[in-house]
Design an enzyme around this catalytic site. Structure first.
Site, PDB file in Angstrom:
ATOM      1  N   ARG A 198      -7.209  -1.711  -6.096  1.00 60.06           N
ATOM      2  CA  ARG A 198      -7.650  -2.991  -5.810  1.00 60.06           C
ATOM      3  C   ARG A 198      -8.668  -3.402  -6.517  1.00 60.06           C
ATOM      4  NH1 ARG A 198      -4.690  -3.452  -0.667  1.00 60.06           N
ATOM      5  NH2 ARG A 198      -3.653  -1.293  -0.762  1.00 60.06           N
ATOM      6  N   LYS A 252       1.184   9.326  -5.429  1.00 60.38           N
ATOM      7  CA  LYS A 252      -0.095   8.949  -5.188  1.00 60.38           C
ATOM      8  C   LYS A 252      -1.078  10.133  -5.522  1.00 60.38           C
ATOM      9  CE  LYS A 252      -3.068   7.290  -1.397  1.00 60.38           C
ATOM     10  NZ  LYS A 252      -3.052   6.708  -0.210  1.00 60.38           N
ATOM     11  N   HIS A 282     -10.912  -3.335   1.269  1.00 61.11           N
ATOM     12  CA  HIS A 282     -11.042  -1.782   0.663  1.00 61.11           C
ATOM     13  C   HIS A 282     -11.972  -1.885  -0.452  1.00 61.11           C
ATOM     14  CE1 HIS A 282      -9.469   2.271   1.303  1.00 61.11           C
ATOM     15  NE2 HIS A 282     -10.713   2.380   1.529  1.00 61.11           N
ATOM     16  N   CYS A 326      -6.350   3.739  -3.518  1.00 67.90           N
ATOM     17  CA  CYS A 326      -6.531   2.367  -2.963  1.00 67.90           C
ATOM     18  C   CYS A 326      -7.613   1.496  -3.386  1.00 67.90           C
ATOM     19  CB  CYS A 326      -6.683   2.744  -1.455  1.00 67.90           C
ATOM     20  SG  CYS A 326      -5.403   3.419  -0.287  1.00 67.90           S
ATOM     21  N   LYS A 356      -5.445  -5.741   3.832  1.00 73.59           N
ATOM     22  CA  LYS A 356      -6.378  -4.715   3.610  1.00 73.59           C
ATOM     23  C   LYS A 356      -7.362  -5.122   2.460  1.00 73.59           C
ATOM     24  CE  LYS A 356      -6.271  -0.036   2.009  1.00 73.59           C
ATOM     25  NZ  LYS A 356      -5.578   1.215   1.642  1.00 73.59           N
ATOM     26  N   ASP A 409      -0.087  -0.766  -4.829  1.00 73.32           N
ATOM     27  CA  ASP A 409      -1.419  -0.402  -5.349  1.00 73.32           C
ATOM     28  C   ASP A 409      -1.184   1.226  -5.990  1.00 73.32           C
ATOM     29  OD1 ASP A 409      -1.133   1.159  -2.939  1.00 73.32           O
ATOM     30  OD2 ASP A 409      -3.113   1.150  -2.230  1.00 73.32           O
ATOM     31  N   ASN A 410      -0.195   1.669  -5.664  1.00 74.02           N
ATOM     32  CA  ASN A 410      -0.020   2.943  -6.147  1.00 74.02           C
ATOM     33  C   ASN A 410       1.116   3.584  -5.756  1.00 74.02           C
ATOM     34  OD1 ASN A 410      -2.657   3.819  -4.197  1.00 74.02           O
ATOM     35  ND2 ASN A 410      -0.567   4.697  -3.649  1.00 74.02           N
ATOM     36  N   ASP A 454       0.766  -1.220   0.008  1.00 73.34           N
ATOM     37  CA  ASP A 454       0.021   0.100   0.056  1.00 73.34           C
ATOM     38  C   ASP A 454       0.853   1.285  -0.065  1.00 73.34           C
ATOM     39  OD1 ASP A 454      -2.158   1.831   0.405  1.00 73.34           O
ATOM     40  OD2 ASP A 454      -3.049   0.680   1.889  1.00 73.34           O
ATOM     41  N   ASP A 455       0.772   2.114  -0.854  1.00 73.11           N
ATOM     42  CA  ASP A 455       1.545   3.423  -1.279  1.00 73.11           C
ATOM     43  C   ASP A 455       3.030   3.103  -1.318  1.00 73.11           C
ATOM     44  OD1 ASP A 455      -0.835   4.436  -0.830  1.00 73.11           O
ATOM     45  OD2 ASP A 455      -0.612   5.391   0.846  1.00 73.11           O
ATOM     46  N   SER A 457      -8.579   1.647   4.937  1.00 76.81           N
ATOM     47  CA  SER A 457      -6.958   1.939   5.322  1.00 76.81           C
ATOM     48  C   SER A 457      -6.881   1.940   6.652  1.00 76.81           C
ATOM     49  CB  SER A 457      -6.881   3.155   4.564  1.00 76.81           C
ATOM     50  OG  SER A 457      -6.849   3.054   3.150  1.00 76.81           O
ATOM     51  N   HIS A 482       1.204   2.304   4.028  1.00 78.42           N
ATOM     52  CA  HIS A 482       0.277   3.272   4.057  1.00 78.42           C
ATOM     53  C   HIS A 482       0.432   4.109   5.553  1.00 78.42           C
ATOM     54  CE1 HIS A 482      -3.529   5.399   4.347  1.00 78.42           C
ATOM     55  NE2 HIS A 482      -3.703   5.231   3.284  1.00 78.42           N
TER      56      HIS A 482
END
Length: 475
Positions: free
Chosen positions: A76, A300, A127, A72, A125, A279-280, A32-33, A150, A227
């Site tokens: 996903r 992001k 989401h 996010c 996660k 994810d980004n 994540d991130d 998140s 994240h």
């Protein structure tokens, strides 16, 4: 005289054993991130990622690998359905107040492989909606352990420093729940709980492999880190020069090493495709608690390369050529149809946007991308389009740092950036610095024409696309 009977039994079992050996397992690790340059073999500085680097040495790096949108839930959704997120109606990051989620009419990776008898697990996660109808057990996964959204959507959010928990809850930040299956097993996740998240996720993933090593399985491990707010266990706290962010990445790297070791223990190395990606891009406003996009612009929340281009490593010994790299365009939407082909699982009847990228994975050198065009949406707006080495940005606003980034968990502010129509050659200018539209009017015209097809199919802002499907909703 037991031996004849044993031999007969083995002969009877042999066809089944051969079939199992021909059916690959899938392990997808989704962080994540985590920015493009937040892995050692992609240029990380101040910390090491030996297990991810080993994955690259034993597999293939993908250096032009994309998410559908740099946020996010949208990202996903695309990974799990093989579709641009705008096609299935999930944009942005769904909150604890959201009344939408993944539709029951969509097919997820879990549902895809269950058609072929796979065991499935989602860890970490989710989401894609927090109400029960949207959770993993209702969408093709046999097991689920993790957070529904998140890890900053809770009353300990860094912005709320100085408030009591009750004051924070009144501000709209509820307690963060931890799920096992459809049940909440911890209704009030604390900072101490978050320090153990990466380890607990890893333990759950390892238990799943142990329980299903003798049958085909798909494991989706979606780490909550890096994240913000960043949390790391004692075994990695203070271990890197980079600080907290580096510590967190090293714990994720440790987790990958545990997975690889467990696969090897069960003799599954040569029969398991392991994919690692993010994810980004990095949440740049958090400064030293954020990662790096390397040579790419912004991060992001934008359609610049720093937001949507992410690190990706794929490993499958004996199948994917070791120590290789592929710079052809590929994306998370491609994982769904590629898994379908490898598992011999039928695709859904509805449209998917991803392409089968086995040729990019297995051929050496890798083949040409199957994507003639790739779309960059933010929310429901088409902000850019890529074809070959060319990327055309349409006029749009985007967020950019006001000045210096934040520090130690406190974010800096954003200002509104803007771009006019702008053309970039990503091969010669991956940082998107030099607009060359005046020199290539033919390219601009071609990309504009391709963009119009996207608007017709997937929409653009207030314009509804003919191919957009209904999102899942609660009553």
């Amino acid at each position: 005289m037991r031996f004849p009977f044993m031999i007969l039994a083995l002969l009877l079992l042999a066809p089944g054993l051969a079939a199992a050996a021909d059916t690959p397992n899938f392990v997808i690790v989704f962080t994540d991130d985590q920015g493009y340059a937040d892995v050692g073999c992609f240029g990380a500085e101040g910390y090491e990622t030996p297990n991810l680097d080993r994955m690259a040495q034993e597999g293939r790096k993908f250096t032009s690998f994309y998410v559908s949108q740099a946020v996010c839930s949208a990202s996903r959704t695309s990974l799990l359905t093989g579709c641009y997120n705008v096609r299935v109606g999930i944009n942005g990051a769904l909150s604890h107040k959201s009344t939408v989620g993944i539709s029951a009419e969509e097919m997820t990776l879990g549902e895809l492989v269950k058609q072929q008898g796979y065991a499935t697990a989602a860890v970490g996660k989710w989401h894609l909606g927090y109400q029960q109808k949207f959770l993993p057990l209702q969408h093709g996964f046999d097991r689920y352990f993790g957070l529904p959204y998140s890890n900053d959507m809770w009353p300990y959010h860094p912005r709320l420093e100085g408030m009591t928990l009750e004051e924070a809850r009144k501000k709209g930040y509820p307690d963060l729940p931890l799920y096992s299956g459809n049940e909440i097993i911890d209704a009030q996740v604390t900072p101490e709980d978050q320090r153990q998240l990466t380890t607990r996720y890893t333990e759950q993933a390892l238990d799943f492999i142990d329980d299903h090593h003798d049958k085909p399985f798909l494991l989706y491990l979606a780490h909550s880190m890096p994240h913000v707010p960043l949390f790391v266990s004692d075994k990695f706290q203070g271990k890197t020069e980079q600080g907290r962010y580096g510590d967190v990445i090293q714990e994720i790297d440790w987790s990958v090493g545990q997975l690889l070791a467990r696969l090897k223990k069960h003799g599954l190395d040569d029969n398991t495709l392991v994919i690692f990606t993010s994810d980004n891009g990095p949440w740049l406003s958090y400064g030293n608690h954020a990662g790096s996009a390397g040579p790419f612009r912004e991060g992001k929340g934008t359609s610049w390369e720093g937001g949507v281009r992410v690190p990706c490593i794929m490993r499958w010994p004996g199948k994917i050529p070791a120590g290789t790299s592929c710079d052809e365009l590929a994306a998370t939407i491609d994982i769904f149809p590629t898994v379908a082909a490898l598992a011999d699982a039928p695709l859904p009847e509805h449209t998917i946007d991803g392409k089968d990228i086995r040729s990019l994975m297995f051929e050496s050198p890798c083949a040409k991308t199957p994507h003639d065009v790739y779309y960059y949406y933010w929310g429901s707006r088409l902000e850019a389009i890529r074809s070959g080495d060319w990327k055309l940005h349409f006029p749009h606003n985007y967020r950019s740092l006001t000045g210096e980034p934040g520090k130690d968990g406190k974010p800096a502010g954003y200002t509104k950036g803007s771009t006019d129509l702008a053309l970039f050659n990503l091969k010669s200018d991956p940082g998107e610095r030099t607009d060359v539209k005046a020199d290539h009017p033919d390219v601009v015209a071609r990309l504009k024409s391709l963009a119009e097809a996207a608007r017709e199919e997937l929409g653009d802002g207030g314009r509804k696309g003919s191919g957009v499907r209904e999102v899942g909703r609660v009553n």
